[in-house]
Design a protein around this motif. Structure first.
Motif, PDB file in Angstrom:
ATOM      1  N   ILE A  18       0.842  -1.197   0.000  1.00 24.07           N
ATOM      2  CA  ILE A  18       0.000   0.000   0.000  1.00 24.07           C
ATOM      3  C   ILE A  18       0.878   1.249   0.000  1.00 24.07           C
ATOM      4  CG2 ILE A  18      -1.721   1.305   1.317  1.00 24.07           C
ATOM      5  CD1 ILE A  18      -2.657  -1.528   2.373  1.00 24.07           C
ATOM      6  N   ALA A  19       1.933   1.227   0.806  1.00 21.66           N
ATOM      7  CA  ALA A  19       2.860   2.373   0.857  1.00 21.66           C
ATOM      8  C   ALA A  19       3.477   2.628  -0.511  1.00 21.66           C
ATOM      9  CB  ALA A  19       3.949   2.133   1.900  1.00 21.66           C
ATOM     10  N   LYS A  20       3.879   1.573  -1.212  1.00 21.51           N
ATOM     11  CA  LYS A  20       4.474   1.738  -2.551  1.00 21.51           C
ATOM     12  C   LYS A  20       3.480   2.379  -3.510  1.00 21.51           C
ATOM     13  CE  LYS A  20       7.879  -1.899  -2.100  1.00 21.51           C
ATOM     14  NZ  LYS A  20       8.275  -3.250  -2.479  1.00 21.51           N
ATOM     15  N   PHE A  21       2.217   2.008  -3.393  1.00 23.53           N
ATOM     16  CA  PHE A  21       1.194   2.613  -4.242  1.00 23.53           C
ATOM     17  C   PHE A  21       1.088   4.120  -3.971  1.00 23.53           C
ATOM     18  CE2 PHE A  21      -3.135   4.202  -4.653  1.00 23.53           C
ATOM     19  CZ  PHE A  21      -3.380   3.951  -5.994  1.00 23.53           C
ATOM     20  N   PHE A  22       1.067   4.501  -2.702  1.00 21.46           N
ATOM     21  CA  PHE A  22       0.864   5.900  -2.329  1.00 21.46           C
ATOM     22  C   PHE A  22       2.125   6.760  -2.430  1.00 21.46           C
ATOM     23  CE2 PHE A  22      -3.044   4.212  -0.424  1.00 21.46           C
ATOM     24  CZ  PHE A  22      -3.950   5.156  -0.865  1.00 21.46           C
ATOM     25  N   GLU A  23       3.314   6.155  -2.602  1.00 17.49           N
ATOM     26  CA  GLU A  23       4.558   6.925  -2.711  1.00 17.49           C
ATOM     27  C   GLU A  23       4.507   7.938  -3.847  1.00 17.49           C
ATOM     28  OE1 GLU A  23       7.602   3.941  -3.058  1.00 17.49           O
ATOM     29  OE2 GLU A  23       7.996   3.968  -0.900  1.00 17.49           O
ATOM     30  N   SER A  24       3.803   7.625  -4.915  1.00 14.88           N
ATOM     31  CA  SER A  24       3.759   8.522  -6.076  1.00 14.88           C
ATOM     32  C   SER A  24       3.059   9.849  -5.762  1.00 14.88           C
ATOM     33  CB  SER A  24       3.057   7.838  -7.251  1.00 14.88           C
ATOM     34  OG  SER A  24       1.689   7.612  -6.937  1.00 14.88           O
ATOM     35  N   GLN A  25       2.307   9.920  -4.668  1.00 15.47           N
ATOM     36  CA  GLN A  25       1.600  11.145  -4.306  1.00 15.47           C
ATOM     37  C   GLN A  25       2.481  12.110  -3.522  1.00 15.47           C
ATOM     38  OE1 GLN A  25      -2.198  10.544  -2.433  1.00 15.47           O
ATOM     39  NE2 GLN A  25      -2.771   8.931  -3.845  1.00 15.47           N
ATOM     40  N   GLY A  26       3.685  11.691  -3.162  1.00 13.32           N
ATOM     41  CA  GLY A  26       4.538  12.510  -2.311  1.00 13.32           C
ATOM     42  C   GLY A  26       4.343  12.090  -0.862  1.00 13.32           C
ATOM     43  N   HIS A  27       5.240  12.559   0.014  1.00 14.92           N
ATOM     44  CA  HIS A  27       5.243  12.040   1.377  1.00 14.92           C
ATOM     45  C   HIS A  27       3.959  12.356   2.157  1.00 14.92           C
ATOM     46  CE1 HIS A  27       6.894  10.371   5.026  1.00 14.92           C
ATOM     47  NE2 HIS A  27       6.460  11.454   5.655  1.00 14.92           N
ATOM     48  N   GLU A  28       3.612  13.629   2.292  1.00 15.56           N
ATOM     49  CA  GLU A  28       2.454  13.963   3.136  1.00 15.56           C
ATOM     50  C   GLU A  28       1.150  13.421   2.566  1.00 15.56           C
ATOM     51  OE1 GLU A  28       0.129  17.627   5.354  1.00 15.56           O
ATOM     52  OE2 GLU A  28       1.732  18.094   3.959  1.00 15.56           O
ATOM     53  N   PRO A  29       0.818  13.707   1.295  1.00 15.04           N
ATOM     54  CA  PRO A  29      -0.435  13.145   0.780  1.00 15.04           C
ATOM     55  C   PRO A  29      -0.403  11.616   0.729  1.00 15.04           C
ATOM     56  CG  PRO A  29       0.482  14.731  -0.797  1.00 15.04           C
ATOM     57  CD  PRO A  29       1.442  14.607   0.321  1.00 15.04           C
ATOM     58  N   GLY A  30       0.773  11.049   0.469  1.00 18.31           N
ATOM     59  CA  GLY A  30       0.887   9.589   0.426  1.00 18.31           C
ATOM     60  C   GLY A  30       0.643   8.957   1.781  1.00 18.31           C
ATOM     61  N   ALA A  31       1.234   9.534   2.827  1.00 20.70           N
ATOM     62  CA  ALA A  31       1.044   9.011   4.183  1.00 20.70           C
ATOM     63  C   ALA A  31      -0.413   9.183   4.618  1.00 20.70           C
ATOM     64  CB  ALA A  31       1.988   9.701   5.157  1.00 20.70           C
ATOM     65  N   LEU A  32      -0.998  10.324   4.295  1.00 19.01           N
ATOM     66  CA  LEU A  32      -2.408  10.546   4.619  1.00 19.01           C
ATOM     67  C   LEU A  32      -3.305   9.585   3.838  1.00 19.01           C
ATOM     68  CD1 LEU A  32      -2.371  14.426   4.715  1.00 19.01           C
ATOM     69  CD2 LEU A  32      -3.025  12.937   6.625  1.00 19.01           C
ATOM     70  N   GLY A  33      -2.979   9.378   2.575  1.00 17.43           N
ATOM     71  CA  GLY A  33      -3.757   8.454   1.747  1.00 17.43           C
ATOM     72  C   GLY A  33      -3.694   7.035   2.278  1.00 17.43           C
ATOM     73  N   MET A  34      -2.498   6.630   2.684  1.00 10.12           N
ATOM     74  CA  MET A  34      -2.357   5.283   3.226  1.00 10.12           C
ATOM     75  C   MET A  34      -3.103   5.164   4.549  1.00 10.12           C
ATOM     76  SD  MET A  34       0.980   3.002   3.977  1.00 10.12           S
ATOM     77  CE  MET A  34       0.785   1.445   4.864  1.00 10.12           C
ATOM     78  N   ALA A  35      -3.003   6.160   5.409  1.00  7.23           N
ATOM     79  CA  ALA A  35      -3.731   6.131   6.678  1.00  7.23           C
ATOM     80  C   ALA A  35      -5.234   6.031   6.427  1.00  7.23           C
ATOM     81  CB  ALA A  35      -3.401   7.371   7.510  1.00  7.23           C
ATOM     82  N   ASP A  36      -5.723   6.794   5.467  1.00  2.01           N
ATOM     83  CA  ASP A  36      -7.135   6.754   5.098  1.00  2.01           C
ATOM     84  C   ASP A  36      -7.517   5.363   4.599  1.00  2.01           C
ATOM     85  OD1 ASP A  36      -9.711   8.176   4.453  1.00  2.01           O
ATOM     86  OD2 ASP A  36      -9.124   7.583   2.418  1.00  2.01           O
ATOM     87  N   HIS A  37      -6.657   4.773   3.784  1.00  2.00           N
ATOM     88  CA  HIS A  37      -6.909   3.433   3.253  1.00  2.00           C
ATOM     89  C   HIS A  37      -6.995   2.411   4.390  1.00  2.00           C
ATOM     90  CE1 HIS A  37      -6.704   0.165   0.263  1.00  2.00           C
ATOM     91  NE2 HIS A  37      -6.007  -0.467   1.208  1.00  2.00           N
ATOM     92  N   LEU A  38      -6.038   2.465   5.316  1.00  2.00           N
ATOM     93  CA  LEU A  38      -6.047   1.527   6.431  1.00  2.00           C
ATOM     94  C   LEU A  38      -7.295   1.706   7.295  1.00  2.00           C
ATOM     95  CD1 LEU A  38      -2.302   1.679   7.544  1.00  2.00           C
ATOM     96  CD2 LEU A  38      -3.400  -0.035   6.084  1.00  2.00           C
TER      97      LEU A  38
END
Length: 101
Positions: A18-38
């Motif tokens: 999941i983290a690899k998928f969200f890495e393309s969004q950049g750190h902050e949006p990617g981490a937020l996106g992954m948290a939202d996904h979880l």
């Protein structure tokens, strides 16, 4: 005990995918996106198990996964989607951008 270890290995592998998928969004949006996904798709037990693992050093977790778990621990689920949109990402729980259904 090995069944528990196998489950944890699976959760770490899934979190990193999941983290690899969200890495393309950049750190902050990617981490937020992954948290939202979880928050949206993982069961409370899965979240508790991976959270406990992160708190005990998080061996094997990618940095973005660790950042997402910190965010998930500190924010209420409804706030995640708002913070994600503010950071320029799109929540997987919203209609636009969701491929879940």
């Amino acid at each position: 005990m090995s069944g528990r270890a196998d489950t944890l290995d699976t959760l770490v592998r899934m979190a990193n995918q999941i983290a690899k998928f969200f890495e393309s969004q950049g750190h902050e949006p990617g981490a937020l996106g992954m948290a939202d996904h979880l928050a949206t798709f993982w069961t409370p037990r899965m979240r508790d198990d991976i959270q406990r693992h992160a708190e005990n050093g998080g061996e094997g977790l990618l940095p973005l996964a660790t950042a997402a778990l910190i965010i998930l621990q500190k924010r209420a689920t409804p706030d995640l989607a708002r913070a994600l949109e503010d950071a320029g990402g799109v929540s997987v729980a919203t209609e636009r951008g969701s491929d879940a259904g």
